[in-house]
Write a protein that holds these residues in place. Sequence first.
Motif, mmCIF file in Angstrom:
data_model
loop_
_atom_site.group_PDB
_atom_site.id
_atom_site.type_symbol
_atom_site.label_atom_id
_atom_site.label_comp_id
_atom_site.label_asym_id
_atom_site.label_seq_id
_atom_site.Cartn_x
_atom_site.Cartn_y
_atom_site.Cartn_z
ATOM 1 N N UNK A 87 0.832 -1.208 0.000
ATOM 2 C CA UNK A 87 0.000 0.000 0.000
ATOM 3 C C UNK A 87 0.864 1.254 0.000
ATOM 4 N N UNK A 88 1.927 1.260 0.801
ATOM 5 C CA UNK A 88 2.826 2.417 0.860
ATOM 6 C C UNK A 88 3.524 2.604 -0.478
ATOM 7 N N UNK A 89 4.017 1.517 -1.041
ATOM 8 C CA UNK A 89 4.704 1.587 -2.342
ATOM 9 C C UNK A 89 3.760 2.122 -3.416
ATOM 10 N N UNK A 90 2.524 1.627 -3.435
ATOM 11 C CA UNK A 90 1.539 2.078 -4.420
ATOM 12 C C UNK A 90 1.231 3.561 -4.225
ATOM 13 N N UNK A 91 1.058 3.983 -2.960
ATOM 14 C CA UNK A 91 0.780 5.397 -2.675
ATOM 15 C C UNK A 91 1.935 6.279 -3.145
ATOM 16 N N UNK A 92 3.161 5.835 -2.912
ATOM 17 C CA UNK A 92 4.331 6.619 -3.343
ATOM 18 C C UNK A 92 4.351 6.768 -4.857
ATOM 19 N N UNK A 93 4.040 5.706 -5.564
ATOM 20 C CA UNK A 93 4.018 5.784 -7.027
ATOM 21 C C UNK A 93 2.914 6.727 -7.517
ATOM 22 N N UNK A 94 1.772 6.702 -6.842
ATOM 23 C CA UNK A 94 0.683 7.607 -7.220
ATOM 24 C C UNK A 94 1.060 9.064 -6.948
ATOM 25 N N UNK A 95 1.739 9.321 -5.824
ATOM 26 C CA UNK A 95 2.195 10.686 -5.532
ATOM 27 C C UNK A 95 3.153 11.175 -6.613
ATOM 28 N N UNK A 96 4.087 10.337 -7.003
ATOM 29 C CA UNK A 96 5.032 10.721 -8.050
ATOM 30 C C UNK A 96 4.311 10.952 -9.378
ATOM 31 N N UNK A 97 3.350 10.102 -9.687
ATOM 32 C CA UNK A 97 2.598 10.261 -10.941
ATOM 33 C C UNK A 97 1.789 11.554 -10.909
ATOM 34 N N UNK A 125 2.572 14.398 -9.739
ATOM 35 C CA UNK A 125 3.382 15.561 -10.110
ATOM 36 C C UNK A 125 4.074 15.364 -11.468
ATOM 37 N N UNK A 126 3.697 14.311 -12.160
ATOM 38 C CA UNK A 126 4.211 14.103 -13.503
ATOM 39 C C UNK A 126 5.528 13.365 -13.579
ATOM 40 N N UNK A 127 5.973 12.781 -12.486
ATOM 41 C CA UNK A 127 7.203 12.004 -12.501
ATOM 42 C C UNK A 127 6.933 10.685 -13.228
#
Length: 142
Positions: free
Chosen positions: A39-49, A51-53
């Motif tokens: 869940x943490x890993x998925x949330x981190x990827x969504x946060x990066x996405x 901001x367009x990362x």
Amino acid sequence: MNEKHRHWRVSVETSGEQIVAIEPEMLAGREISEADEDAIRTAAHHLLAFIGDPAPQPNLEVHPDDRAVDRFASAMKAKLAQKRDEGRSGWNDKEDCSQLFLSQLLREHVEKGDPIDVGNFAMMLHQREERIASLLETLQGE
């Protein structure tokens, strides 16, 4: 830190229950399970996405070895932070802290039974590109 972004907080929850909260100078949460890690890993990827990362898609099939190393490193960091708060420092200064001294501490902490301390002393020697002194060398002293 940019004054504009001085106060921020990231929190990850599943089913309304907080797993982890991160703020400048603070980390809080419960003991993390493998499902929590996903869940943490998925949330981190969504946060990066957000901001367009162009972050890669999360690999939810993380090898158990990698999970274990990540959890161990997290525990090591927490113990190091605790010891810094108690005024400990200097392992990276070869003039003040010898290979032999770190090796002696590592061996003493093996006997105490705390794998986190042992891991931290091993990390210190590793980062200094030094080996663990032999038992004979530690007994003979400097």
